[in-house]
Design a protein around this motif. Sequence first.
Motif, mmCIF file in Angstrom:
data_model
loop_
_atom_site.group_PDB
_atom_site.id
_atom_site.type_symbol
_atom_site.label_atom_id
_atom_site.label_comp_id
_atom_site.label_asym_id
_atom_site.label_seq_id
_atom_site.Cartn_x
_atom_site.Cartn_y
_atom_site.Cartn_z
ATOM 1 N N ASP A 451 0.762 -1.003 -0.193
ATOM 2 C CA ASP A 451 0.137 -0.078 0.243
ATOM 3 C C ASP A 451 0.867 1.509 0.041
ATOM 4 O O ASP A 451 1.297 1.411 0.929
ATOM 5 C CB ASP A 451 -0.962 -0.053 1.302
ATOM 6 N N LEU A 452 1.231 1.808 -1.573
ATOM 7 C CA LEU A 452 1.959 2.972 -1.044
ATOM 8 C C LEU A 452 1.582 4.173 -0.566
ATOM 9 O O LEU A 452 2.788 5.198 0.216
ATOM 10 C CB LEU A 452 1.935 3.190 -3.152
ATOM 11 N N SER A 453 0.385 3.897 -0.393
ATOM 12 C CA SER A 453 -0.200 5.551 1.197
ATOM 13 C C SER A 453 0.559 4.656 1.991
ATOM 14 O O SER A 453 0.950 5.873 2.848
ATOM 15 C CB SER A 453 -1.652 5.120 0.228
ATOM 16 N N GLN A 454 0.249 4.030 2.974
ATOM 17 C CA GLN A 454 1.044 3.502 4.157
ATOM 18 C C GLN A 454 2.570 3.621 3.921
ATOM 19 O O GLN A 454 2.799 4.287 4.756
ATOM 20 C CB GLN A 454 0.214 2.377 4.020
ATOM 21 N N LYS A 457 3.479 7.536 3.724
ATOM 22 C CA LYS A 457 3.096 7.948 5.546
ATOM 23 C C LYS A 457 3.912 7.576 6.548
ATOM 24 O O LYS A 457 4.453 8.647 7.605
ATOM 25 C CB LYS A 457 1.473 7.692 5.873
ATOM 26 N N ASP A 458 4.379 6.642 6.389
ATOM 27 C CA ASP A 458 5.317 5.930 8.100
ATOM 28 C C ASP A 458 6.696 6.964 7.505
ATOM 29 O O ASP A 458 7.879 6.672 8.154
ATOM 30 C CB ASP A 458 5.820 4.531 7.310
ATOM 31 N N THR A 459 6.959 6.626 5.731
ATOM 32 C CA THR A 459 8.596 6.958 5.353
ATOM 33 C C THR A 459 8.547 8.411 6.421
ATOM 34 O O THR A 459 9.594 9.489 6.357
ATOM 35 C CB THR A 459 8.895 6.750 4.051
ATOM 36 N N ILE A 460 6.998 9.568 5.719
ATOM 37 C CA ILE A 460 7.279 10.848 6.140
ATOM 38 C C ILE A 460 7.632 10.789 7.419
ATOM 39 O O ILE A 460 7.897 11.738 8.073
ATOM 40 C CB ILE A 460 6.197 11.756 5.523
#
Length: 612
Positions: A451-454, A457-460
């Motif tokens: 899930d690229l979105s998640q 978000k985790d990376t940010i």
Amino acid sequence: MENKPTTRIINIILTGLFIIIAITLITITGSFYTVEQNAKKSGQEQLMQTLNYVTNNLKLVIENRSLSLQQLSHELASADQPETQLGEFDKKTLIADYLGSHEDQTNLLIQLDSLGAFAKAWQIKDGFVQELPEDRAESYLQEDPYIGSLRDNEAYIQNSSEYFLENQSFVNLYSPAVDSDGQVTGYFVSPLNLENIFKAEIFSDTSDYSGYPLVKNADMKVVIHPVESQVGLDIISDRQKQFPDLDLSDLRRLEEAQLTQEEGTLSYYSYWWDEENPTKVLKLGAFEWIDIGAAHWVIALNSDFYEHNRVPIQNNYILLSLLLLISSIILIFILLIRGYNKKNQAYEASQRLIEKQKFENERHRLEKRILKESKLEAIGLLTTTIVHDMNNFLTPILGNAQLLMEDYAENEELVSELKEIYLAAEKGKDLSTNVLRFSKVSEGQQDTVYDLSQVLKDTIAEITILTPKSIKVVSDIDSGILVEGFDKQDLQVVLYNLLTNAFQAIDTRPGNVSIRLKKADAECNADLQKRSIVTKEKEYVVLSITDDGPGIAEGLESNNLFDPFFTTKGNNGSGLGLFVVSSIADKYDWQVRLDRSQKGLTVLVNIPLQKI
């Protein structure tokens, strides 16, 4: 150097051809001029003969109408005598016969008393004669410039000069009413419509002749013209007002000739005045001055010169055109032969230059390839050294941080801060290790779906720790975006490098960095699908990172920014950030693009979505 024999022969042939063409052109031009002059002379003679007919016919028609009025005047005067006195009905019958015979030319009869004052007036309408009041008939008397001569008992004249009424031209015919003792008891006045007379009695007889006749008075105002709108106009000043852009210089020459000569012929340029945008044509004209009663007119007959002489002139043009065409073909043929050898030589020289250019281009590409491979080799060596040294630095930090957390386990606040240090050091170790991985897809990652979105978000959230306090990071990420075949740590490397570039571009001043993840629109998808047969059915998501820094300087090519060691930051930059990003993108067949159309810089990463 002496010319080759073939060149000398070609020059001789070419010179001879030029002489023949020149002689032929001179001959045809002289012939054309002679034909044109003879055609003008013949046309003018024909016009003058027709003009004599028109002039005599006009005189006869007006004299005939005058005799008819005199006959009516005599009959009406006799009807008032005691021995032959007729009733009012019989008088109206005589008047009806007179007016009805030429109703389109004269349909009005006015009777004046012996002093020239108005007495009666009659008009025929629908075949019946009716009397008119004085105010209806008076306009024909007021405009008549010679009516005063009758009222003053001056010498009798057949007709007045012209006058204009309601865009039409008239002359008044006069006839005295004489009693049995020879005394003038009054006058009969009959207005004659000149335009209708000309069309019915004169112009119709010359309809088989191309051109048109017209009549002008001594003031050069049009009295009779086939185009009714021209009646009453001055041939120069009024037409210039109507058509200010037309050249009327030849009409001035015509006017001067007509005012200074009794008769004559000439050619001049004029226009057809019945057109909305008059066309300039060459006309032939003949004119003659005549006197009819008090009228002093110039009768003119005009025709289109080229309409009469179209065939012989066209034949000359065709002959001249054919000669020029044949001469041009021969000349071109000779010039082509003469230039054949030069073209061959030029072609051979061009081919040699092309081959040399290909060789130079190939050598240049080879040199660039060797240089790039040298840089990549240097990167490999440098990366290995950096990672090794970096791990040596980070290992004691990780170990000491772990020992401190165990020793101060009861101090939650301190443990929390130590944990942040530990995680950051561990993350740094992972990132430094990943530098060695950007050129190879890890085993088992091709079939993994994230899930690229998640992940983003985790990376940010993890990288926010490194964000300067003066910079505000804003994210706008769509949820539920699935992407297959990539490693989360590779995305972290890409994001880390792009954010680092953005932070360095903003420098120490306050700024904003925007991170967006959106599905590509239809236009963007269509453009990306054209890249190759592999991508033609894929859908894409767009990851964009935008900063409000100074952007890319003018004149700097975007492609150069992806070269290893290329930097615009001097000693503060390594020149590897975008190179690492592009290498990872190539690894997964992503596309990296720079958008410099707005303030700052936007880096776009186009990532293919999972197939559903």
